[in-house]
Design a protein around this motif. Sequence first.
Motif, PDB file in Angstrom:
ATOM      1  N   PRO A 178       0.812  -1.224   0.000  1.00 25.63           N
ATOM      2  CA  PRO A 178       0.000   0.000   0.000  1.00 25.63           C
ATOM      3  C   PRO A 178       0.845   1.274   0.000  1.00 25.63           C
TER       4      PRO A 178
ATOM      5  N   ASP B 147       9.089  -4.637  -7.083  1.00 28.16           N
ATOM      6  CA  ASP B 147       8.733  -5.509  -5.961  1.00 28.16           C
ATOM      7  C   ASP B 147       9.304  -6.897  -6.214  1.00 28.16           C
TER       8      ASP B 147
ATOM      9  N   CYS C 191       7.574  -0.180   6.798  1.00 27.35           N
ATOM     10  CA  CYS C 191       9.030  -0.292   6.935  1.00 27.35           C
ATOM     11  C   CYS C 191       9.547   0.669   8.015  1.00 27.35           C
TER      12      CYS C 191
HETATM   13  P1  ADP Z   1       3.410  -1.424   3.342  1.00 24.66           P
HETATM   14  O1  ADP Z   1       2.172  -1.760   4.120  1.00 24.66           O
HETATM   15  O2  ADP Z   1       4.329  -0.523   4.091  1.00 24.66           O
HETATM   16  O3  ADP Z   1       3.119  -0.932   1.964  1.00 24.66           O
HETATM   17  P2  ADP Z   1       3.820  -4.285   2.652  1.00 24.66           P
HETATM   18  O4  ADP Z   1       4.389  -5.251   3.638  1.00 24.66           O
HETATM   19  O5  ADP Z   1       2.387  -4.397   2.315  1.00 24.66           O
HETATM   20  O6  ADP Z   1       4.222  -2.819   3.173  1.00 24.66           O
HETATM   21  O7  ADP Z   1       4.594  -4.385   1.289  1.00 24.66           O
HETATM   22  C1  ADP Z   1       5.963  -4.495   1.232  1.00 24.66           C
HETATM   23  C2  ADP Z   1       6.356  -5.015  -0.155  1.00 24.66           C
HETATM   24  O8  ADP Z   1       7.764  -4.883  -0.277  1.00 24.66           O
HETATM   25  C3  ADP Z   1       6.040  -6.485  -0.381  1.00 24.66           C
HETATM   26  O9  ADP Z   1       5.262  -6.645  -1.541  1.00 24.66           O
HETATM   27  C4  ADP Z   1       7.434  -7.146  -0.580  1.00 24.66           C
HETATM   28  O10 ADP Z   1       7.415  -8.168  -1.553  1.00 24.66           O
HETATM   29  C5  ADP Z   1       8.280  -5.986  -1.057  1.00 24.66           C
HETATM   30  N1  ADP Z   1       9.715  -6.129  -0.779  1.00 24.66           N
HETATM   31  C6  ADP Z   1      10.316  -6.387   0.402  1.00 24.66           C
HETATM   32  N2  ADP Z   1      11.672  -6.430   0.260  1.00 24.66           N
HETATM   33  C7  ADP Z   1      11.924  -6.167  -1.058  1.00 24.66           C
HETATM   34  C8  ADP Z   1      13.118  -6.044  -1.831  1.00 24.66           C
HETATM   35  N3  ADP Z   1      14.313  -6.182  -1.288  1.00 24.66           N
HETATM   36  N4  ADP Z   1      13.004  -5.766  -3.152  1.00 24.66           N
HETATM   37  C9  ADP Z   1      11.787  -5.590  -3.718  1.00 24.66           C
HETATM   38  N5  ADP Z   1      10.641  -5.698  -3.020  1.00 24.66           N
HETATM   39  C10 ADP Z   1      10.689  -5.974  -1.713  1.00 24.66           C
END
Ligand code: ADP
Length: 688
Positions: A397, A417, A648
């Motif tokens: 999101p 992603d 994050c």
């Molecule tokens: P938020 O709620 O903050 O948007 P989410 O946990 O819903 O966070 O989404 C985090 C996204 O980041 C996930 O789809 C995950 O696959 C992606 N992700 C995590 N680490 C990496 C990375 N090193 N490279 C690319 N995508 C990543």
Amino acid sequence: MSRDPRYDILFEPVRIGPVVAQNRFFQVPHCCGMGHARPQTAAVMRGIKAEGGWAVVATEECDIHHSSDVSPYIEHRLWNDDDIAQHALMVDAVHAHGALAAIELAHSGRMAPNHFTRTVPVGASAGPNPGYDPVAARELTRRDIRELRGIYRKAAIRAKSAGFDIVYVYAAHMLALPAQFLSKRYNQRTDEYGGSLENRARFLKELIIDAKEAVGDRCGIAVRWMMDEMMGDAGLQCNEEGIEVVSMLAELPDLWDVNVSDWDNDSATSRFQPEGFQERYVSAVKQVTTKPVVGVGRFTSPDAMVAQLKRGVLDMIGAARPSIADPFLPRKIEQGRLEDIRECIGCNICVSGDYTMTPIRCTQNPTMGEEWRRGWHPEIIPPAGSRDTVLIIGAGPAGLECATALGKRGYEVTLADAREEFGGRVIDESGLPGLSAWRRVRDYRLGQLHQLANVELYPSSEMSFSNIADFGADQVVIATGARWRSDGVGREHHVAMPGAEQSFVLSPDDIMSGVKLADTIVIYDDDHFYMGGVIAELARTYGANVTLVTPAADVSHWTHYTLEQRAIQERLAELGVDLRVQWSMQSVGDHVAEFACMYSDRVMTLPCDNLIMVTSRRSDDRLYRHCMAKLSELKDAGVAAVSHIGDCVAPGTIAAAVYSGHLWARQLGEDSHGAELPFTRELIDITA
Ligand code: ADP
Ligand code: SF4
């Protein structure tokens, strides 16, 4: 683009007594945590709805007298002439776009604890405040009732002088005194206001007649009416007294705004009710009156709206939540831009604003509640303030919203992603029971991104530090989200629980990634939002024996703020989930968990094949920390700055992640130096 002729019917005018609505879109009254404390905030928010095409825009509940004081909840007030100017602000904002302004005049009777005014509450009959407040109402005398009618009349006149076009008599939900008069539970009077239905409806009837006499020459008089209390014989029922009242008063008001009671049934979440779920109740009213009927049902699909109109269910499409998620919903239908509609997901985060006495917020619409204090508009965003290129890592999101908002500003954006499918947590969670509408958070943004030539999308692209350095964007935004912990750290325990590292101990992420569950499951819910209850429901559908243990006094406690707690506990009880409240986890052994009573020395031992910890999430900020530790290397590669957004930074709601991404996008290239506060506050004028 122009609208599809199929939708022409939605744009027909509707007469409401002496006034005419320019189309069939009606923003029904909804709370917003602004009210008398934040009138400018409310006025601008409502004005934007009018700009978005809603033909009628209503206030939230507006208490008409100091004997109806719902503090600490922040609603509107019209206690005397001093309150008129606040309301005129909203009326002007709504009129500026050619819409009608409606006000929901209310007296909360026995439900108003009057904590602020210290006035003794009044009721149809005497009795304690149902909200567990240590106060009780006295019974209104006949003389009191006469005076109260005068107070309603004065409020209607004040509403008219503020410029309102429609004046409501609020008789829906047990919050409203006319509804309390109608209820056998709250009315045991023996005079002409009690006993028979005709007597119990007398107060409502008088209020409608009084309002018509007082302001009916220029204002439409609307009644907000509950058709069913959804509690069987114990309450008012649609096919009995619900419809009898409407038949009795059918032609008296200029408009019927129909719903079900109480608020939790009316604003049911998508987990419990589908779009259009109130049809049965609304159509019953339509059959006995010639006056226009408004109905709600979380409508976001124009086809569903047209179908209801054509089937004769209603005359106007009522909406609170769909107008919050997308204040421009009517305009987008009118302009043939259906793919741009930001559909409500039915999560009720908007309701939580009212319950926490703070301005409304919305999962889908990050600008909701920020229109005045930050100057955010849901459809207009300033063009890029710099020529930076942006690399966003993580398409949950936060990342999706950040990319969408930056893309609309005209920035060159790359969104990557690791996973094949974009959406992060909303994609995982939308596979859980009742949460399929969560996908809309992803779908809306992906739809927008596909229209933006300046945003590049890279699924299946796990990014490492060296990928980032090689890419060389000016701005790097890390939105890698958070993961559920399985070590028991939550609200009760602040360090990892010994034994929790064993393989039979799982987290919600394990369940969402498809780990197969065994027969006997213990869920420890120290998170208190929806996840614990949802996982229990899922495990029961697999046929497991499920015990849900929580330190709280009830399950999914925070869902009181989203109006779901009762429905969740009912569902879990019906499914046969063993609910153990007020127990805190003490230790984890070999396929066994030990708990201690929150208030005594009692202990409880529960054997289990799987123990699922629903306790808290931890930010996945490894990549961010790596980048910050080696920032100079990235700077050498041309990166100007590295930021992180969403979960994050700190795990929160989906709404918070969307907001975080939007905020970052709005601020890029803008100079906020010198501003001591991030937004404008409504200050009390102490010179008055
Ligand atoms: P938020 O709620 O903050 O948007 P989410 O946990 O819903 O966070 O989404 C985090 C996204 O980041 C996930 O789809 C995950 O696959 C992606 N992700 C995590 N680490 C990496 C990375 N090193 N490279 C690319 N995508 C990543
Ligand atoms: Fe809909 Fe959720 Fe927004 Fe409320 S917060 S309007 S329920 S998307």
